[in-house]
Design an enzyme around this catalytic site. Structure first.
Site, mmCIF file in Angstrom:
data_model
loop_
_atom_site.group_PDB
_atom_site.id
_atom_site.type_symbol
_atom_site.label_atom_id
_atom_site.label_comp_id
_atom_site.label_asym_id
_atom_site.label_seq_id
_atom_site.Cartn_x
_atom_site.Cartn_y
_atom_site.Cartn_z
ATOM 1 N N GLY A 84 0.819 -1.211 0.000
ATOM 2 C CA GLY A 84 0.000 0.000 0.000
ATOM 3 C C GLY A 84 0.848 1.253 0.000
ATOM 4 C CE1 TYR B 36 -8.840 -0.391 8.536
ATOM 5 C CE2 TYR B 36 -9.213 0.822 10.570
ATOM 6 C CZ TYR B 36 -8.419 0.518 9.487
ATOM 7 O OH TYR B 36 -7.183 1.104 9.361
ATOM 8 C CB ILE C 55 0.188 5.986 6.688
ATOM 9 C CG1 ILE C 55 -0.673 6.953 7.522
ATOM 10 C CG2 ILE C 55 1.427 5.573 7.480
ATOM 11 C CD1 ILE C 55 -1.345 6.309 8.721
ATOM 12 N N GLY C 56 1.241 4.832 3.882
ATOM 13 C CA GLY C 56 2.216 4.002 3.169
ATOM 14 C C GLY C 56 3.057 4.807 2.200
ATOM 15 C CG ASN D 18 -1.046 2.921 -3.906
ATOM 16 O OD1 ASN D 18 -0.978 1.936 -3.186
ATOM 17 N ND2 ASN D 18 -2.210 3.456 -4.265
#
Length: 319
Positions: A28, A182, A33-34, A30
């Site tokens: 992730g 989640y 936070i990633g 892109n």
């Protein structure tokens, strides 16, 4: 992955130790936070691989990183954590002899029903956020074991602090509430990260597993990185009062970046923001009490192995 001197100097999020020659995968990477984890790690001289299910977004993120970090060694690989059968070929496509770190960051968060499933028949958030990373770790372990002292960094969430796993309903079939599902998917990831380290230590592995969380990280407090993220003047003004308690996603990346680079960080630790666990520079914090329940962690591991059809071989030696 850094010089010895950095272990005696105070950690400075603006002056990171060099990591030239290291190869790091950020799932992730892109967006969110990633993206900032990847941008900050790129500034250390490491080769950073962005794992993303959307090649166009990954290329846009890589371009943004190159424009902010001259000379960045960054590339993208197609990674779909919701498709378990694709993960082996994805790892093969990395075409590297070793991996110095992986940041398990990618995640799906749904705000509203209906309950959705992956192609493998797993609830989408649990299947992507937890089971996908569990299976990915299986495929990455030979590459991680080939590095001198690799790190597996799992990005948890403050949303998991108030949740508890229902081991009889991991897939939220009986009672599906998106926000709770989640939070539980992130809690499962955190249990996995800690249990993984216990198993790595039991076999004297050179690989360490660290769990981090970003605290409160808002888009409105995040610097613009067009086209990845554009912050409007209105959003900046609306977010200003929140800055007393929370922070932007660039700062939410700091605990993960430290967990990758700081030689004083140890496996089995939990790292988060300094101020109320919500904002500020990264620090080690006590492992949350419910995460210390090793029987829950062991049962989750067994369930994850059964659901994915793979196990994480912590004693994996590259052939």
């Amino acid at each position: 992955m850094s010089s010895t001197s950095s272990s005696v100097l105070p950690w400075d999020v603006q002056r990171l130790p060099r990591a030239d020659g290291s190869v790091i995968l950020v799932t992730g990477g892109n967006a969110g936070i990633g993206y900032f984890v990847a941008e900050q790690l790129s500034a250390t001289g490491a080769t950073v691989v962005l794992g993303s299910r959307n090649p166009a977004k990954a290329e846009a993120a890589a371009g943004s990183i190159r424009s902010h970090v001259p000379g960045a060694r960054v590339r993208a690989v197609r990674l779909d954590l919701a498709d378990l059968s694709s993960l082996g070929p994805t790892v093969e496509s990395l075409a590297v002899e070793r991996l110095d770190a992986v940041v398990h960051n990618a995640g799906v968060a749904l705000d509203d029903p209906p309950r959705l499933e992956t192609g493998d028949g797993h609830e989408l958030m649990f299947g992507t956020n937890h089971l996908g990373h569990f299976a990915l770790t299986h495929w990455l372990m030979p590459l991680l074991s080939a590095a001198p002292a690799a790190r597996i960094v799992t990005m948890g969430s403050f949303a998991a602090k108030s949740e508890r796993l229902d081991l009889d309903d991991l897939q939220s079939r009986k009672d599906y509430r998106p926000k709770r599902t989640y939070g539980r998917s992130k809690l499962a990831q955190m249990y996995f990260g800690l249990e993984l380290d216990r198993r790595l230590r039991a076999v004297d592995s050179t690989v360490a597993s660290v769990v981090v969380h970003p605290g409160g990280a808002l888009d409105s407090l995040t610097p613009s990185r067009p086209p990845v993220h554009v912050r409007t003047a209105g959003a900046r003004l609306c977010g200003a009062p929140a800055a007393l308690l929370v922070q932007g996603k660039h700062a939410g990346a700091w605990p993960a970046v430290r967990a990758v680079l700081d030689p004083t960080v140890r496996g089995g630790q939990l790292w988060g923001p300094r101020v109320l666990s919500l904002r500020g520079t990264p620090r080690r914090e006590p492992v949350w009490s419910h995460l210390t329940d090793t029987s829950v962690a062991a049962r989750l591991w067994d369930a994850s192995r059964d659901l994915t059809g793979v196990d994480v071989d912590v004693d994996s030696i590259p052939g």
